[in-house]
Design a protein around this motif. Structure first.
Motif, PDB file in Angstrom:
ATOM      1  N   ARG A   1       0.828  -1.209   0.000  1.00 33.66           N
ATOM      2  CA  ARG A   1       0.000   0.000   0.000  1.00 33.66           C
ATOM      3  C   ARG A   1       0.866   1.264   0.000  1.00 33.66           C
ATOM      4  NH1 ARG A   1      -3.166  -3.304   3.351  1.00 33.66           N
ATOM      5  NH2 ARG A   1      -2.167  -2.527   5.254  1.00 33.66           N
ATOM      6  N   VAL A   2       1.915   1.246   0.800  1.00 33.66           N
ATOM      7  CA  VAL A   2       2.797   2.414   0.875  1.00 33.66           C
ATOM      8  C   VAL A   2       3.477   2.655  -0.468  1.00 33.66           C
ATOM      9  CG1 VAL A   2       4.937   3.282   1.907  1.00 33.66           C
ATOM     10  CG2 VAL A   2       3.186   2.271   3.363  1.00 33.66           C
ATOM     11  N   LEU A   3       3.977   1.594  -1.089  1.00 35.08           N
ATOM     12  CA  LEU A   3       4.685   1.746  -2.362  1.00 35.08           C
ATOM     13  C   LEU A   3       3.750   2.209  -3.479  1.00 35.08           C
ATOM     14  CD1 LEU A   3       6.992  -1.399  -2.196  1.00 35.08           C
ATOM     15  CD2 LEU A   3       7.700   0.993  -2.042  1.00 35.08           C
TER      16      LEU A   3
ATOM     17  N   GLN B   1       5.556  12.496   2.693  1.00 36.50           N
ATOM     18  CA  GLN B   1       5.269  11.205   2.079  1.00 36.50           C
ATOM     19  C   GLN B   1       6.448  10.666   1.281  1.00 36.50           C
ATOM     20  OE1 GLN B   1       1.707  11.106  -0.311  1.00 36.50           O
ATOM     21  NE2 GLN B   1       1.726   8.875  -0.516  1.00 36.50           N
ATOM     22  N   THR B   2       7.250  11.550   0.710  1.00 35.67           N
ATOM     23  CA  THR B   2       8.405  11.104  -0.073  1.00 35.67           C
ATOM     24  C   THR B   2       9.642  10.856   0.787  1.00 35.67           C
ATOM     25  OG1 THR B   2       9.038  13.389  -0.541  1.00 35.67           O
ATOM     26  CG2 THR B   2       7.603  12.295  -2.140  1.00 35.67           C
ATOM     27  N   LYS B   3       9.486  10.923   2.095  1.00 30.51           N
ATOM     28  CA  LYS B   3      10.580  10.614   3.020  1.00 30.51           C
ATOM     29  C   LYS B   3      10.317   9.224   3.605  1.00 30.51           C
ATOM     30  CE  LYS B   3      11.027  15.520   4.171  1.00 30.51           C
ATOM     31  NZ  LYS B   3      10.876  16.539   5.235  1.00 30.51           N
ATOM     32  N   ILE B   4      11.208   8.298   3.302  1.00 31.50           N
ATOM     33  CA  ILE B   4      10.983   6.890   3.641  1.00 31.50           C
ATOM     34  C   ILE B   4      11.786   6.495   4.875  1.00 31.50           C
ATOM     35  CG2 ILE B   4      11.268   4.519   2.824  1.00 31.50           C
ATOM     36  CD1 ILE B   4      10.885   5.600  -0.017  1.00 31.50           C
ATOM     37  N   VAL B   5      11.135   5.736   5.750  1.00 35.28           N
ATOM     38  CA  VAL B   5      11.785   5.156   6.919  1.00 35.28           C
ATOM     39  C   VAL B   5      11.718   3.643   6.775  1.00 35.28           C
ATOM     40  CG1 VAL B   5      11.766   4.936   9.423  1.00 35.28           C
ATOM     41  CG2 VAL B   5      11.133   7.121   8.365  1.00 35.28           C
ATOM     42  N   LEU B   6      12.857   2.986   6.806  1.00 35.32           N
ATOM     43  CA  LEU B   6      12.904   1.532   6.726  1.00 35.32           C
ATOM     44  C   LEU B   6      12.930   0.947   8.133  1.00 35.32           C
ATOM     45  CD1 LEU B   6      15.419   0.957   3.772  1.00 35.32           C
ATOM     46  CD2 LEU B   6      12.927   1.174   3.718  1.00 35.32           C
ATOM     47  N   LEU B   7      11.963   0.086   8.424  1.00 33.72           N
ATOM     48  CA  LEU B   7      11.805  -0.498   9.756  1.00 33.72           C
ATOM     49  C   LEU B   7      12.430  -1.888   9.752  1.00 33.72           C
ATOM     50  CD1 LEU B   7       8.039   0.506  10.179  1.00 33.72           C
ATOM     51  CD2 LEU B   7      10.062   1.816  10.885  1.00 33.72           C
ATOM     52  N   ALA B   8      13.733  -1.965   9.979  1.00 34.68           N
ATOM     53  CA  ALA B   8      14.454  -3.233   9.910  1.00 34.68           C
ATOM     54  C   ALA B   8      14.639  -3.875  11.275  1.00 34.68           C
ATOM     55  CB  ALA B   8      15.811  -3.022   9.239  1.00 34.68           C
ATOM     56  N   ASP B   9      13.921  -3.396  12.263  1.00 33.90           N
ATOM     57  CA  ASP B   9      13.881  -3.997  13.597  1.00 33.90           C
ATOM     58  C   ASP B   9      12.601  -4.814  13.683  1.00 33.90           C
ATOM     59  OD1 ASP B   9      13.189  -4.360  16.413  1.00 33.90           O
ATOM     60  OD2 ASP B   9      14.835  -2.994  16.861  1.00 33.90           O
ATOM     61  N   SER B  10      12.713  -6.088  14.035  1.00 31.26           N
ATOM     62  CA  SER B  10      11.559  -6.994  14.012  1.00 31.26           C
ATOM     63  C   SER B  10      10.437  -6.581  14.945  1.00 31.26           C
ATOM     64  CB  SER B  10      12.009  -8.420  14.357  1.00 31.26           C
ATOM     65  OG  SER B  10      12.569  -8.462  15.670  1.00 31.26           O
ATOM     66  N   HIS B  11      10.737  -5.747  15.951  1.00 35.24           N
ATOM     67  CA  HIS B  11       9.699  -5.373  16.916  1.00 35.24           C
ATOM     68  C   HIS B  11       8.616  -4.503  16.287  1.00 35.24           C
ATOM     69  CE1 HIS B  11      11.533  -7.219  20.375  1.00 35.24           C
ATOM     70  NE2 HIS B  11      12.697  -6.690  20.042  1.00 35.24           N
ATOM     71  N   PHE B  12       8.903  -3.828  15.181  1.00 33.76           N
ATOM     72  CA  PHE B  12       7.857  -3.060  14.504  1.00 33.76           C
ATOM     73  C   PHE B  12       6.790  -4.001  13.954  1.00 33.76           C
ATOM     74  CE2 PHE B  12      11.349   0.042  14.347  1.00 33.76           C
ATOM     75  CZ  PHE B  12      10.691   1.170  14.786  1.00 33.76           C
TER      76      PHE B  12
END
Length: 395
Positions: free
Chosen positions: A37-39, A55-66
């Protein structure tokens, strides 16, 4: 004729719907579909020049707790991640879930210039820093720059190759790490504070596991709770699972309801006179819930300077994030001090409090810290710290 981009009425491609299909559109817990949906939304707004702020600023959530947090997990780390995720959504950033940095690298290579930060686990980031196939370098131009990676570290102490400024903490450890924090305000404000006259003469004991009563960290003599019942008229309740393998040498005088759903836990907690710590769990979010419900917390002090007994900067407590909050909200009691425990219980019973949210735990305060983190020039700060070649820290 004016045919500038501002005057054109742009429309998304009819083929956009063929990209990033969702297998379970109604399932908010499916992080793959959330990413889709985000993409799709991001591509659509870029094509039509309709992207909203951030919206054009991306945060990558590479921590499994998210991902665990959206699936209903409620550990302290999960609650912290859920709060940060809520702030990112409120601010309009585009967030993408990943299991680790390796899978996050797949997204990063798509649009490296749009990624503001990558949240990861400290061990994963440390390993990435030593791996030329992971971190950005002269031989891996589409790797993730180390200065964009931030470790979410629940405990005190730096845990990142660049040190404390890139180590994010849930509590203010006063200079060792970067305080990101979290907030329970939105959820806890949905529950009304129970008037003192409508509460039971009970104290909720913070204990998820039975073993906490027999651990070295348990702060009270074995007869302390029984003496407190006799001297205060208060009863103790809790909600633990018995995870011990042998019969205990003593039985705590507590009514155990077993581990319970969060709503029922909050109900019983909000009808109590106080929340009592017994050494573990450390840094639990539950005392913040209690304070928001108008329930004081009794915080055991495990270590202190005998020559400077009241110096809180030298204390080690069950919840160090609350060391500097005063009575009647938080009562700090030295380990094995039964008289001090009884005084704290009487104080909580005789001096009821209203709802209290520490200033640093408000939603507005969290939003300010998230914006400050994401909009800071971390590349320049890392360059100054490392004093290394520019190609090591490319844009």
């Amino acid at each position: 004729m004016d045919i500038t981009r501002d005057t054109l009425r742009l429309r998304p491609s009819p083929y956009l719907g063929l990209l990033f299909p969702e297998a379970t559109p109604e399932d908010a817990k499916n992080t793959d579909d959330s990413n889709a949906r985000v993409l799709q939304s991001l591509l659509s707004c870029l094509a039509t020049a309709t992207c909203t702020e951030n919206q054009t600023k991306i945060v990558l959530l590479a921590d499994s707790h998210f991902a665990l947090s959206v699936r209903g997990s409620v550990s302290g780390e999960d609650i912290w991640a859920a709060s940060v995720l809520g702030a990112l959504k409120h601010l309009g950033y585009s967030s993408l879930y990943s299991d680790n940095l390796q899978s996050a690298s797949f997204y990063y290579r798509m649009f490296p210039d749009l990624v503001k930060v990558v949240f990861g686990e400290c061990e994963d980031i440390t390993n990435c820093f030593g791996n030329e196939l992971c971190v950005k370098s002269a031989s891996n131009l589409l790797g993730i720059p180390i200065w964009k990676m931030f470790s979410l570290h629940f405990w005190n102490g730096a845990c990142h190759p660049l040190g404390g400024s890139w180590t994010l903490s849930p509590e203010d450890y006063r200079g060792v790490t970067r305080f990101l924090g979290y907030s329970l305000e939105t959820e806890c404000m949905t529950r009304e504070v129970v008037p003192p006259d409508n509460r039971s003469d009970q104290v909720y004991v913070l204990a998820k596991w039975f073993r906490y009563f027999f651990a070295d960290s348990y702060p009270w003599p074995h007869d302390a709770l029984a003496r407190a019942v006799e001297q205060t008229g208060l009863q103790f309740i809790t909600g633990y699972t018995n995870d011990t393998e042998t019969s205990p040498l003593w039985s705590p005088p507590v009514v155990n309801y077993g581990q319970m759903p969060k709503e029922l836990f909050h109900e019983r907690l909000s009808h109590s006179r106080a929340l009592l710590g017994i050494g573990q769990p450390y840094l639990s979010p539950s005392p913040y819930d209690a304070l928001c419900f108008g329930v004081p917390f009794i915080n055991p002090i495990d270590k202190w300077d005998n020559d400077d007994r009241e110096n809180r900067a030298k204390w080690s407590t069950q919840h160090d994030g609350l060391r500097f909050i005063e009575e009647p909200y938080v009562y700090h009691v030295h380990k094995r001090d039964v008289d001090g425990l009884v005084r704290a219980l009487r104080g909580a019973k005789d001096n009821p409090i209203d709802r209290y949210i520490p200033p640093a735990m408000t939603e507005a305060s969290l939003l300010d810290r998230v914006v400050s983190l994401l909009e800071h020039d971390w590349r320049s700060e890392a360059q100054a710290l490392l004093n290394s070649a520019v190609e090591f820290l490319p844009k």
